[in-house]
Design a protein around this motif. Sequence first.
Motif, PDB file in Angstrom:
ATOM      1  N   LYS A  74       0.950  -1.085   0.123  1.00 55.73           N
ATOM      2  CA  LYS A  74      -0.125   0.061   0.015  1.00 55.73           C
ATOM      3  C   LYS A  74       0.714   1.224  -0.066  1.00 55.73           C
ATOM      4  CE  LYS A  74      -4.042   2.179   2.377  1.00 55.73           C
ATOM      5  NZ  LYS A  74      -5.007   1.863   3.691  1.00 55.73           N
ATOM      6  N   GLU A  75       2.007   1.203   0.724  1.00 54.27           N
ATOM      7  CA  GLU A  75       2.822   2.402   0.923  1.00 54.27           C
ATOM      8  C   GLU A  75       3.573   2.807  -0.517  1.00 54.27           C
ATOM      9  OE1 GLU A  75       2.676  -0.282   3.044  1.00 54.27           O
ATOM     10  OE2 GLU A  75       1.780   0.962   4.768  1.00 54.27           O
TER      11      GLU A  75
ATOM     12  N   ILE B 277      -7.124   2.573  -3.356  1.00 48.51           N
ATOM     13  CA  ILE B 277      -5.572   1.923  -3.474  1.00 48.51           C
ATOM     14  C   ILE B 277      -5.562   0.441  -2.761  1.00 48.51           C
ATOM     15  CG2 ILE B 277      -3.222   2.102  -2.172  1.00 48.51           C
ATOM     16  CD1 ILE B 277      -3.983   5.214  -2.609  1.00 48.51           C
TER      17      ILE B 277
ATOM     18  N   PRO C 223      -6.023   8.106  -7.155  1.00 48.05           N
ATOM     19  CA  PRO C 223      -5.890   6.696  -7.056  1.00 48.05           C
ATOM     20  C   PRO C 223      -6.977   6.183  -8.391  1.00 48.05           C
ATOM     21  CG  PRO C 223      -5.870   7.494  -4.972  1.00 48.05           C
ATOM     22  CD  PRO C 223      -6.172   8.666  -5.878  1.00 48.05           C
TER      23      PRO C 223
ATOM     24  N   SER D 267       1.517   9.218  -6.008  1.00 48.90           N
ATOM     25  CA  SER D 267       1.891  10.771  -5.405  1.00 48.90           C
ATOM     26  C   SER D 267       2.951  11.373  -6.752  1.00 48.90           C
ATOM     27  CB  SER D 267       2.581  10.602  -4.166  1.00 48.90           C
ATOM     28  OG  SER D 267       2.888  12.016  -3.779  1.00 48.90           O
TER      29      SER D 267
ATOM     30  N   THR E 168       0.925   3.940  -2.904  1.00 48.25           N
ATOM     31  CA  THR E 168       0.488   5.424  -2.620  1.00 48.25           C
ATOM     32  C   THR E 168       1.634   6.238  -3.186  1.00 48.25           C
ATOM     33  OG1 THR E 168      -0.557   4.644  -0.747  1.00 48.25           O
ATOM     34  CG2 THR E 168       0.022   7.051  -0.533  1.00 48.25           C
TER      35      THR E 168
ATOM     36  N   GLU F 198      -8.367   5.807  -0.238  1.00 48.22           N
ATOM     37  CA  GLU F 198      -7.680   4.755   0.286  1.00 48.22           C
ATOM     38  C   GLU F 198      -8.148   3.246  -0.121  1.00 48.22           C
ATOM     39  OE1 GLU F 198      -6.780   3.321   5.072  1.00 48.22           O
ATOM     40  OE2 GLU F 198      -7.281   5.126   4.637  1.00 48.22           O
TER      41      GLU F 198
END
Length: 113
Positions: free
Chosen positions: A39-40, A79, A53, A47, A43, A76
Amino acid sequence: MITIYHNPRCSKSREGLQMLELLNQPFTIVKYLNEPLSKEELTEIISKLGIAPIDLVRQKETVWKEAYKDKQLTDEQTIDAMVMHPALIERPIVVHNDKAVIARPADKIKEIL
């Protein structure tokens, strides 16, 4: 360093890989269907792309149509859906330092080099 998030079965992704080879710069290949993104990581890529997303989602994929199409998802949740179902991620994505593009067409790669 340049990284391409690649699906070898996708013709557009293969075109992106070929473009990188022609540019004769070192790069890393991430086969994101075999090496799912966290997920990080996803994300961070979103960005760098500077998009919402939902703009990275392949909305014609069966899993999207069946599980998500008519739902109002937060960023969220969108994602999370891509992390759970990597086939939903548009391809290829090419990242260079703090910039990224969805390389469709492959010439877009030149915008970030």
